[in-house]
Design an enzyme around this catalytic site. Structure first.
Site, PDB file in Angstrom:
ATOM      1  N   VAL A  27       0.828  -1.214   0.000  1.00 16.01           N
ATOM      2  CA  VAL A  27       0.000   0.000   0.000  1.00 16.01           C
ATOM      3  C   VAL A  27       0.861   1.263   0.000  1.00 16.01           C
ATOM      4  O   VAL A  27       0.399   2.343   0.343  1.00 16.01           O
ATOM      5  CB  VAL A  27      -0.975   0.018   1.201  1.00 16.01           C
ATOM      6  CG1 VAL A  27      -2.068  -1.018   1.005  1.00 16.01           C
ATOM      7  CG2 VAL A  27      -0.253  -0.191   2.521  1.00 16.01           C
ATOM      8  N   CYS A  28       2.123   1.111  -0.408  1.00 22.45           N
ATOM      9  CA  CYS A  28       3.014   2.261  -0.511  1.00 22.45           C
ATOM     10  C   CYS A  28       3.185   2.628  -1.977  1.00 22.45           C
ATOM     11  O   CYS A  28       3.402   1.750  -2.821  1.00 22.45           O
ATOM     12  CB  CYS A  28       4.368   1.948   0.108  1.00 22.45           C
ATOM     13  SG  CYS A  28       5.419   3.398   0.224  1.00 22.45           S
ATOM     14  N   ILE A  29       3.079   3.910  -2.287  1.00 24.99           N
ATOM     15  CA  ILE A  29       3.226   4.360  -3.678  1.00 24.99           C
ATOM     16  C   ILE A  29       4.364   5.374  -3.804  1.00 24.99           C
ATOM     17  O   ILE A  29       4.400   6.184  -4.725  1.00 24.99           O
ATOM     18  CB  ILE A  29       1.908   4.940  -4.227  1.00 24.99           C
ATOM     19  CG1 ILE A  29       1.349   6.032  -3.300  1.00 24.99           C
ATOM     20  CG2 ILE A  29       0.874   3.827  -4.424  1.00 24.99           C
ATOM     21  CD1 ILE A  29       0.132   6.743  -3.854  1.00 24.99           C
TER      22      ILE A  29
END
Length: 327
Positions: free
Chosen positions: A175-177
């Site tokens: 869930v890291c961009i």
């Protein structure tokens, strides 16, 4: 230098088996030492608000697992430490680097936690070095984990500042961009970054992010991690703090990044996103399965404890181990 370095990630690597020396996989010892303490498994549920809360932290500590409480409910941190110590359990909290955190750390002198994690997205920073030094001055017996970083230079600087362990991983999480929003990070080469950093480290490394399967835990240890922080595999359980959502009769749990607008409460410097994960069973069942799979890994490594994993050979297969299957 960078062009000569092998670049790979978890799905690119297969570990090569050695002769098994134990009679049963259940004989394999998965315990790990971190500081003065021993824990049942070399895994840490990510210190994120949809992964861990005080109830889960308390249960993990009672059951002999390591945990790091997130820093997003600041006022509850001191009462949490007190409550854990009243039960003779270790207290492990997170702090940031804002000015008010210095007074907070100083206020802990009378009831110091066993572990403090300095938790910011880009840990190779003067602000982190300053906070490490402050914690070590005020709480000399506390084990300090600092991160996150992605280079050997960062590991050495944080260790030299007094960090007892460093957390490696810039944006490889589900869930890291960060890699998309900034162009920077270890997404897509997290395992190679871990290897690179571990070669420079004199103290424990915690691999953080990019873990998609239980086999990735063994791979992390092979390439230098003492502990492995995991988000998505620990999200979505019945006990998980993420909001329960029902869609067409199916239940899901929310899982979002610490730098997402859902965590921040505003759309500013967003480097995380929210996803829905199908609800799983109980967290204890996942931990049991992780232990069993890691015991199997140790048996394939030809040893009887985690140290055996560090000595195995490997091959780089460039994304082919799934043969078209998805995780």
């Amino acid at each position: 230098m960078f062009n000569d370095m092998p670049v790979f990630d978890y799905e690119d690597i297969q570990l090569i088996p050695n002769k098994c020396i134990i009679n049963s996989r259940s004989e394999a010892d998965t315990s790990v030492q971190l500081g003065k303490y021993s824990f049942k498994l070399p895994v840490i549920p990510a210190n994120m608000q949809t992964i861990i809360d005080e109830t889960i932290a308390e249960q993990l500590a009672k059951d002999g697992y390591f945990y790091i409480m997130h820093r997003f409910d600041e006022e509850s941190r001191k009462p949490f430490i007190k409550r854990m110590h009243e039960q003779n359990l270790i207290a492990s909290i997170s702090v940031g680097v804002k000015e008010y955190e210095y007074d907070f750390v100083t206020s802990l002198k009378e009831d110091a936690p066993e572990f403090v994690t300095i938790d910011i997205a880009h840990g190779h920073a003067n602000s982190v070095i300053k906070m490490i030094q402050h914690i070590k001055k005020e709480l000399p017996e506390t084990f300090v984990i600092a991160g996150n970083v992605g280079t050997p230079e960062a590991v050495r600087e944080l260790e030299n500042a007094g960090a007892d362990a460093t957390k490696v991983g810039i944006g490889p999480g589900k869930v890291c961009i960060t890699k998309v929003k900034t162009g920077f990070g270890t997404g897509g080469w997290q395992l190679a970054a871990l290897r690179w950093c571990a070669k420079a480290a004199r103290k424990p490394i915690i691999a953080d992010g990019g873990i998609r399967t239980h086999g990735d835990i063994a791979k992390s240890i092979r390439f230098g991690a003492t502990m492995v922080m995991i988000g998505s595999l620990f999200a979505g359980h019945l006990e998980s703090p993420g909001k329960l959502v029902e869609i067409d009769g199916e239940t899901f749990k929310e899982y979002y990044g610490s730098a997402s607008e859902y965590q921040k409460g505003e759309h500013k410097n967003v480097e995380g996103k929210k996803i829905l994960l199908p609800t799983k069973g109980h967290l204890s069942d996942t931990l049991t399965e992780m232990k069993q799979d890691l015991q199997s890994s140790i048996s394939y490594a030809g040893g009887n404890d985690l140290a055996a994993l560090r000595r195995v050979d490997y091959v780089i297969v460039k994304n082919s181990i799934w043969n078209g299957d998805s995780i």
